[in-house]
Write an enzyme that holds these catalytic residues in place. Structure first.
Site, mmCIF file in Angstrom:
data_model
loop_
_atom_site.group_PDB
_atom_site.id
_atom_site.type_symbol
_atom_site.label_atom_id
_atom_site.label_comp_id
_atom_site.label_asym_id
_atom_site.label_seq_id
_atom_site.Cartn_x
_atom_site.Cartn_y
_atom_site.Cartn_z
ATOM 1 C CD GLU A 52 43.188 42.022 42.715
ATOM 2 O OE1 GLU A 52 42.215 41.863 43.443
ATOM 3 O OE2 GLU A 52 43.439 41.322 41.707
ATOM 4 C CB CYS A 250 41.765 37.799 39.936
ATOM 5 S SG CYS A 250 40.338 37.033 40.676
ATOM 6 C CG ASN A 381 43.347 35.233 44.677
ATOM 7 O OD1 ASN A 381 43.223 35.625 45.837
ATOM 8 N ND2 ASN A 381 42.502 35.561 43.725
ATOM 9 C CD GLU A 382 38.107 34.397 44.327
ATOM 10 O OE1 GLU A 382 37.619 35.180 45.142
ATOM 11 O OE2 GLU A 382 38.004 34.564 43.095
#
Ligand code: AHR
Length: 660
Positions: A52, A250, A381-382
């Site tokens: 990331e 994120c 993603n999350e």
């Protein structure tokens, strides 16, 4: 200092707790190793990389560009730039000045207009990413675009300067012709400097426009022009990762939907890629990084290429129409989801389509006619909650209708338990999801206690991708977290549990991957670097030892018929490598005393020699640093007597035994 003491105390109390748990009796362990097949394969994707752009991982890190804000695209267009001889209004007017011109019809909108007067050598300086790292003896490609507007600016001189302002390399270019022209020079610094600057000085009087001022080392990974930092890619390569997950994290989601990662904006000509503020720019008030933007010089084509270079499966993660739920949690309405789904379908065509397809053609024109053979894609993603499940369903249907062989990664949110986690798993199971991503940033104690986490997982449900995990020495997003030996040891103990459950857990990755010593927002991280050097943390060596020794088939190792998941502070897993004809045993001892282990082979015959690799440190608070990696694996050859292994396992250590 305070922090160090705190970590030390945590470390002592943890070991004391572990020690007292067994009343000080260090027993000799007798383990059974059963060579019979378990019919459980270790997937080639078992140990991978999570990338990331956080902590200056891409711009300022892996992407080897040395000029920050090279085309004046940041919100504050002069971020990173100074006009040193124009400090006061009067001197400004005296030598020249700069204005920013914006062309909104372009993706690279801004350029600088420079007006030089009175033959006073007006100059501009760029500070790089917390300085410019230069190595003596290496060459650097400097390129910039200039449009000659009026007057007579005869030359531009580009100089690299050390911290004291002394020029260590310089080149002058004559400005001629009309229209935008690209100028190229090679600079060879006479000194190694960690925090150099670039100075641009103008000779004559007149007006020019300038854009894309760029400086790259020639010595990049594979020598690619405008490529990646070699020492950092080498560290990734040495991990022998099974996959490369990108671009996050994120950052995929963005603080708002407008700031989400849009892969289509990151391909094609580098100078046309629209810059975007980095999500981590002001992610944490305790580590504000106002000069953190994304140039996308490392874009989706480059990520696929990197995965290929590493021999890793590319694993892109895309926005599912939900901005970061820790930030705005902005949501795309279901009826407006189509462009997001189309992005996913087009990405598969970009990666895998033939050169005669729309997106395959673009990949081909970028220099890769052969498809990348992408097999996995992540949806969100999350994310958590009903909104996610609702959107996941639509993505899944559309992707599998067109590409039934692509494996989809779905997510279970940011925590390894709790209401959202339970809900996500329940729903994803009902939907026959293929692989579910789990994230756990937790204490070393949590990792030690959870080595049996997957023992009772449903064998007929989705597979698990342990997509982000790292032991936190202080607490999640605490700036004092360290990559201590204690954190690495607890991850090693936990990883034996991942490996022991390789029929359920098929992909794993530590997170985050990289951190710049002066530009980080999140700690701990696997690999740290400054502008010149990088170093591997103890956590990196744990990852490397597991990944380099992943084997092909799980076999059983036990004590009194039980798996080793922390009783008597001992953890273990074992695999066969059928290609190399090897047995590999991983043992983690979290006891503060050495222990002795005897391994009795069943349905298997040991050769006469074994390789023993030990990773340990005398202090649980110990760390590596940029000057020295004191915690690194040590290898020795030992003889095996009478077909039985008897081996000492040092206090607080990870030991790998490799037997032919
Ligand atoms: O790894 C850092 C962040 O942690 C990731 O961006 C996010 O997915 C998680 O919350």
């Amino acid at each position: 200092m305070k922090t160090k003491i705190k970590i030390f105390i945590t470390a002592i109390s943890l070991t004391a707790a572990l020690f007292s748990a067994q009343n000080g009796n260090i027993k000799k362990h007798s383990l059974d190793l059963d060579g019979a097949s378990t019919n459980i394969k270790i997937q080639p994707t078992m140990y991978g990389i999570f990338f990331e752009d956080i902590n200056f991982a891409a711009d300022g890190g892996l992407y080897a560009e040395l000029i920050k804000n090279r085309s004046f695209e940041f919100d504050e267009p002069l971020t990173g730039w100074k006009q040193p001889n124009t400090k006061t209004l009067s001197s400004n007017l005296d030598s020249g000045f700069l204005t920013i011109i914006t062309d909104k019809s372009k993706t690279n909108k801004n350029y600088a207009r420079i007006t030089v007067s009175n033959h006073k050598n007006y100059s501009l300086e760029n500070e790089g990413f917390r300085g410019i790292g230069l190595h003596q003896g290496e060459n650097y490609d400097l390129t910039f675009n200039v449009e000659n507007i009026s007057g007579n600016i005869s030359a531009v001189t580009m100089s690299l300067m050390d911290e004291n302002g002394f020029v260590i390399s310089s080149a002058s270019t004559i400005i001629k012709g009309k229209g935008w022209q690209k100028y190229v020079a090679v600079l060879a610094p006479s000194k190694t400097i960690e925090k150099a600057k670039l100075q641009i000085t103008f000779t004559g009087n007149g007006v020019v426009n300038m854009d894309m001022i760029s400086l790259f080392p020639q010595n990049t990974w594979k020598g690619r022009k405008g490529g990646l930092r070699k020492d950092l890619v080498q560290k990734l390569y040495d991990l022998q990762p099974g996959f490369l997950r990108f671009p996050g994290g994120c950052i995929v989601e963005g603080r708002t939907l407008a700031e989400r990662y849009q892969w289509k904006k990151t391909i094609g000509k580098v100078e046309d890629r629209e810059n975007l503020i980095n999500k981590w720019n002001n992610g944490f008030s305790h580590r504000l990084t106002p000069d953190y933007w994304q140039s996308f010089g490392l874009g989706f084509f480059e990520y696929f290429q990197l995965a290929e270079d590493l021999g890793a499966e590319p694993l892109p993660i895309l926005s599912c129409g939900m901005a970061c739920q820790f930030n705005t949690a902005e949501l795309v309405k279901m009826e407006d989801l189509n462009p997001y789904i189309q992005d996913a379908l087009d990405l598969i065509e970009f990666a895998n389509g033939e050169s005669n397809t729309k997106w395959g053609k673009i990949r081909s024109e970028m220099g890769h006619p052969k498809p990348f053979n992408m097999k996995f894609i992540g949806v969100g993603n999350e994310q958590w909650g009903e909104d996610y499940i609702e959107r996941y369903k639509v993505f899944e249907k559309a992707i599998h209708a067109k590409y039934p062989d692509i494996k989809i990664i779905s997510g279970s949110g940011p925590s390894p338990d709790g209401e959202f986690f339970e809900y996500g798993w329940k729903e994803l199971k009902k939907l026959n999801a293929q692989i579910v991503d789990e994230h756990y940033y937790n204490s070393p104690e949590w990792f030690l206690k959870n080595a049996g986490r997957y023992d009772d997982y449903d064998r007929s449900g989705p597979k698990v991708f342990a997509g982000e995990y790292a032991a936190q020495s202080v607490g999640v997003v605490k700036p004092d977290n360290k990559n201590s030996w204690l954190t690495a040891l607890s991850e090693a103990a936990f990883m034996t549990g991942l490996e022991r459950n390789a029929d359920v857990v098929t992909m794993t990755s530590y997170a985050p991957l990289f951190a710049h010593a002066d530009g980080w927002q999140w700690t701990p991280d696997l690999i740290w670097f400054n502008n010149l050097k990088s170093y591997a943390t103890p956590n990196y060596y744990v990852q490397k030892l597991f990944s380099n020794n992943k084997g092909t088939d799980l076999i059983k190792i036990s004590e009194n018929g039980n798996p080793l998941k922390g009783e008597n502070s001992l953890y273990a897993s074992a695999v066969k490598d059928s290609k190399k004809g090897e047995i590999i045993i991983k043992i983690v001892n979290t006891n503060p005393k050495e222990t002795s282990v005897e391994i009795n082979p069943k349905q298997i015959k040991f050769g006469s020699m074994m390789t023993k690799i030990t990773l340990t440190s005398s202090g649980l608070a110990d760390e590596n640093n940029v000057e020295s990696e004191t915690i690194k694996p040590k290898e020795e050859i030992q003889t095996i007597k009478k077909g039985k292994i008897s081996v000492d396992i040092p206090a607080n250590s990870l030991v790998i035994l490799k037997i032919k």
